[in-house]
Design a protein around this motif. Structure first.
Motif, mmCIF file in Angstrom:
data_model
loop_
_atom_site.group_PDB
_atom_site.id
_atom_site.type_symbol
_atom_site.label_atom_id
_atom_site.label_comp_id
_atom_site.label_asym_id
_atom_site.label_seq_id
_atom_site.Cartn_x
_atom_site.Cartn_y
_atom_site.Cartn_z
ATOM 1 N N UNK A 1 0.829 -1.199 0.000
ATOM 2 C CA UNK A 1 0.000 0.000 0.000
ATOM 3 C C UNK A 1 0.867 1.254 0.000
ATOM 4 N N UNK A 2 1.952 1.228 0.752
ATOM 5 C CA UNK A 2 2.869 2.365 0.799
ATOM 6 C C UNK A 2 3.497 2.610 -0.573
ATOM 7 N N UNK A 3 3.869 1.550 -1.252
ATOM 8 C CA UNK A 3 4.457 1.677 -2.586
ATOM 9 C C UNK A 3 3.436 2.234 -3.581
ATOM 10 N N UNK A 4 2.184 1.787 -3.476
ATOM 11 C CA UNK A 4 1.133 2.323 -4.344
ATOM 12 C C UNK A 4 0.933 3.812 -4.091
ATOM 13 N N UNK A 5 0.947 4.203 -2.827
ATOM 14 C CA UNK A 5 0.773 5.622 -2.495
ATOM 15 C C UNK A 5 1.897 6.471 -3.065
ATOM 16 N N UNK A 6 3.116 5.975 -2.987
ATOM 17 C CA UNK A 6 4.252 6.715 -3.548
ATOM 18 C C UNK A 6 4.131 6.823 -5.065
ATOM 19 N N UNK A 7 3.763 5.740 -5.710
ATOM 20 C CA UNK A 7 3.627 5.764 -7.174
ATOM 21 C C UNK A 7 2.507 6.711 -7.589
ATOM 22 N N UNK A 8 1.370 6.668 -6.894
ATOM 23 C CA UNK A 8 0.268 7.568 -7.224
ATOM 24 C C UNK A 8 0.623 9.016 -6.944
ATOM 25 N N UNK A 9 1.368 9.264 -5.886
ATOM 26 C CA UNK A 9 1.795 10.629 -5.582
ATOM 27 C C UNK A 9 2.700 11.169 -6.678
ATOM 28 N N UNK A 10 3.655 10.364 -7.119
ATOM 29 C CA UNK A 10 4.534 10.789 -8.211
ATOM 30 C C UNK A 10 3.748 10.999 -9.508
ATOM 31 N N UNK A 11 2.762 10.146 -9.752
ATOM 32 C CA UNK A 11 1.939 10.291 -10.951
ATOM 33 C C UNK A 11 1.133 11.590 -10.920
ATOM 34 N N UNK A 12 0.561 11.919 -9.773
ATOM 35 C CA UNK A 12 -0.214 13.161 -9.654
ATOM 36 C C UNK A 12 0.688 14.373 -9.793
ATOM 37 N N UNK A 13 1.887 14.326 -9.244
ATOM 38 C CA UNK A 13 2.827 15.441 -9.385
ATOM 39 C C UNK A 13 3.216 15.617 -10.848
ATOM 40 N N UNK A 14 3.505 14.521 -11.536
ATOM 41 C CA UNK A 14 3.849 14.607 -12.966
ATOM 42 C C UNK A 14 2.664 15.100 -13.789
ATOM 43 N N UNK A 15 1.461 14.645 -13.469
ATOM 44 C CA UNK A 15 0.267 15.097 -14.179
ATOM 45 C C UNK A 15 0.036 16.592 -13.966
ATOM 46 N N UNK A 16 0.241 17.065 -12.753
ATOM 47 C CA UNK A 16 0.071 18.486 -12.459
ATOM 48 C C UNK A 16 1.093 19.326 -13.213
ATOM 49 N N UNK A 17 2.348 18.912 -13.167
ATOM 50 C CA UNK A 17 3.394 19.661 -13.868
ATOM 51 C C UNK A 17 3.167 19.666 -15.373
ATOM 52 N N UNK A 18 2.792 18.510 -15.926
ATOM 53 C CA UNK A 18 2.571 18.466 -17.374
ATOM 54 C C UNK A 18 1.342 19.268 -17.784
ATOM 55 N N UNK A 19 0.300 19.287 -16.950
ATOM 56 C CA UNK A 19 -0.880 20.068 -17.308
ATOM 57 C C UNK A 19 -0.594 21.566 -17.230
ATOM 58 N N UNK A 20 0.225 21.984 -16.282
ATOM 59 C CA UNK A 20 0.600 23.401 -16.211
ATOM 60 C C UNK A 20 1.424 23.792 -17.430
ATOM 61 N N UNK A 21 2.385 22.962 -17.801
ATOM 62 C CA UNK A 21 3.206 23.265 -18.976
ATOM 63 C C UNK A 21 2.377 23.231 -20.262
ATOM 64 N N UNK A 22 1.453 22.288 -20.352
ATOM 65 C CA UNK A 22 0.589 22.212 -21.529
ATOM 66 C C UNK A 22 -0.316 23.428 -21.617
ATOM 67 N N UNK A 23 -0.868 23.851 -20.483
ATOM 68 C CA UNK A 23 -1.766 24.999 -20.491
ATOM 69 C C UNK A 23 -1.022 26.289 -20.819
ATOM 70 N N UNK A 24 0.252 26.403 -20.396
ATOM 71 C CA UNK A 24 1.027 27.595 -20.735
ATOM 72 C C UNK A 24 1.323 27.647 -22.234
ATOM 73 N N UNK A 25 1.547 26.498 -22.835
ATOM 74 C CA UNK A 25 1.865 26.461 -24.258
ATOM 75 C C UNK A 25 0.620 26.605 -25.130
ATOM 76 N N UNK A 26 -0.512 26.048 -24.686
ATOM 77 C CA UNK A 26 -1.748 26.069 -25.469
ATOM 78 C C UNK A 26 -2.927 26.434 -24.580
ATOM 79 N N UNK A 27 -3.201 27.711 -24.383
ATOM 80 C CA UNK A 27 -4.306 28.098 -23.481
ATOM 81 C C UNK A 27 -5.681 28.113 -24.177
#
Length: 68
Positions: A3-29
């Motif tokens: 469960x701890x490993x799943x939480x870490x993987x999901x946390x990293x996935x959400x951080x990457x999704x947030x960063x990529x969505x911010x970069x995508x929105x800056x490039x194509x608003x």
């Protein structure tokens, strides 16, 4: 530990999704991204909550709908 490993993987996935969505929105608003990006976050939240078992007990949901 699993469960701890799943939480870490999901946390990293959400951080990457947030960063990529911010970069995508800056490039194509465009307007469509204003609906697609929150939809992705809702989808990720539902997958994570289903996988980790974060559902509320039905009696809590009934109590909230009755106004108590």
């Amino acid at each position: 530990m699993k469960l701890f490993l799943k939480c870490i993987i999901y946390t990293l996935f959400v951080i990457c999704l947030t960063a990529s969505s911010i970069l995508l929105y800056q490039a194509h608003p465009e307007v469509q991204l204003a609906f697609i990006i929150p939809g992705l976050f809702i989808l990720v939240y539902s997958v994570i909550s289903d996988d980790l078992g974060l559902k509320r007990h039905p009696s809590v949901r009934l109590r909230l709908t009755k106004g108590r």
